[in-house]
Each structure stands twice: as structure tokens, then as C-alpha cells.
Design a protein around this motif. Structure first.
Motif, PDB file in Angstrom:
ATOM      1  N   ARG A  63       0.979  -1.116   0.059  1.00 36.51           N
ATOM      2  CA  ARG A  63      -0.230   0.064   0.018  1.00 36.51           C
ATOM      3  C   ARG A  63       0.861   1.369   0.103  1.00 36.51           C
ATOM      4  O   ARG A  63       1.543   1.575   0.950  1.00 36.51           O
ATOM      5  CB  ARG A  63      -0.893   0.102   1.042  1.00 36.51           C
ATOM      6  N   LEU A  64       0.974   1.963  -0.993  1.00 36.40           N
ATOM      7  CA  LEU A  64       1.676   3.242  -1.381  1.00 36.40           C
ATOM      8  C   LEU A  64       1.143   4.245  -0.145  1.00 36.40           C
ATOM      9  O   LEU A  64       0.051   4.264  -0.079  1.00 36.40           O
ATOM     10  CB  LEU A  64       1.819   3.479  -2.628  1.00 36.40           C
ATOM     11  N   LYS A  65       1.852   5.145   0.022  1.00 35.90           N
ATOM     12  CA  LYS A  65       1.851   6.361   0.820  1.00 35.90           C
ATOM     13  C   LYS A  65       1.814   7.558  -0.024  1.00 35.90           C
ATOM     14  O   LYS A  65       2.841   7.903  -0.785  1.00 35.90           O
ATOM     15  CB  LYS A  65       2.858   6.441   1.901  1.00 35.90           C
ATOM     16  N   TYR A  66       0.673   8.434   0.418  1.00 32.15           N
ATOM     17  CA  TYR A  66       0.521   9.756  -0.200  1.00 32.15           C
ATOM     18  C   TYR A  66       0.227  10.873   0.904  1.00 32.15           C
ATOM     19  O   TYR A  66      -0.246  10.360   1.931  1.00 32.15           O
ATOM     20  CB  TYR A  66      -0.518   9.836  -1.159  1.00 32.15           C
ATOM     21  N   SER A  67       0.611  11.731   0.678  1.00 30.98           N
ATOM     22  CA  SER A  67       0.166  12.997   1.601  1.00 30.98           C
ATOM     23  C   SER A  67      -1.240  13.310   1.754  1.00 30.98           C
ATOM     24  O   SER A  67      -1.936  12.749   0.941  1.00 30.98           O
ATOM     25  CB  SER A  67       1.136  14.340   1.651  1.00 30.98           C
TER      26      SER A  67
END
Length: 132
Positions: A63-67
Motif C-alpha cells: 500500500r503506497l503512501k501519499y500525503s
């Protein structure tokens, strides 16, 4: 699928998914890929990862992280050591990516770890990739 370079495959899948803004990416499971995913999670570049068993070798779902505004956390993901030209660094020669703002992923005799942990453990190894 016969893949000759699984590390490059993992980095390319993460880079491509990050570029188009996907939240999830699946990669083939191996010890080195699990180690890279664990380092990225420990350093805060991805939210989480989990194993998906299947009848073959299994998959890893990242699961990629974004702001909160949707900005990407991973800006650069570069492969350092390649199958044709391995790059090994001692503990004193490990690079500081962006003066400590990024990380280098190192495969050591004590497992896959970030450059900070490798310096703490006083071990060098194969420089797999750099992340910032």
C-alpha cells in the motif's frame, strides 16, 4: 513469468504505480522483495505490506503512501547494483542520499536494511537502491 532481475522488477512496479497514483501494487514474493518492502515501511515510504498466499510463490501487496493533499512520498527510486555490475560498499562508503533526507537500501550479512541501520550495526554490503 521468468524474471531474471526481481529487484529491478519490484522497483519498477512501485515506481510505475507511484507515477500514476495507485494505492496498491502487487509484486512476486521473495526474501529480498520482502526485505525491501520492510525497509520502505520502517522508513515511512509505504503504509503497509502483506503477504498473499497462492499456489505458486505468493504475492506481496504494497500500500503506497501519499500525503493528505495527494502528493507522492516517494519522489525517486533508483537501482544502484545491477546483475551485470554489482556495487558493494563498506560501512564507511555507504552514501548519504540527499544529505540524510533519503535512504539507501543495503543487503548485508545481517539482512536487508537501510543505510542508517547498517551504520548502527557497523556492516556494509551490496547497495541495492536509493530512495528519496
Amino acid at each position: 513469468m521468468n524474471n531474471q532481475d526481481p529487484i529491478a522488477d519490484v522497483l519498477t512496479r512501485i515506481r510505475n504505480a507511484n507515477r500514476v497514483g495507485r494505492r496498491l501494487v502487487q509484486i512476486p514474493k521473495s526474501k529480498i522483495c520482502t526485505g525491501i518492502a520492510q525497509v520502505l515501511k520502517d522508513e515511512g515510504y509505504i503504509d503497509e505490506f502483506d503477504d498473499i498466499p497462492d499456489e505458486q510463490q505468493g504475492q506481496i501487496r504494497i500500500r503506497l503512501k501519499y500525503s493528505t493533499t495527494g502528493e507522492k512520498v516517494i519522489h525517486m527510486l533508483d537501482r544502484a547494483s545491477k546483475p551485470g555490475c554489482r556495487v558493494y560498499r563498506g560501512v564507511k562508503e555507504l552514501p548519504k542520499v540527499l544529505n540524510g533526507m533519503g535512504i539507501a537500501v543495503v543487503s548485508t550479512s545481517k539482512g536487508v536494511m537501510s543505510d542508517r541501520k547498517a551504520r548502527e550495526a557497523n556492516v556494509g554490503g551490496e547497495l541495492l537502491c536509493t530512495v528519496s
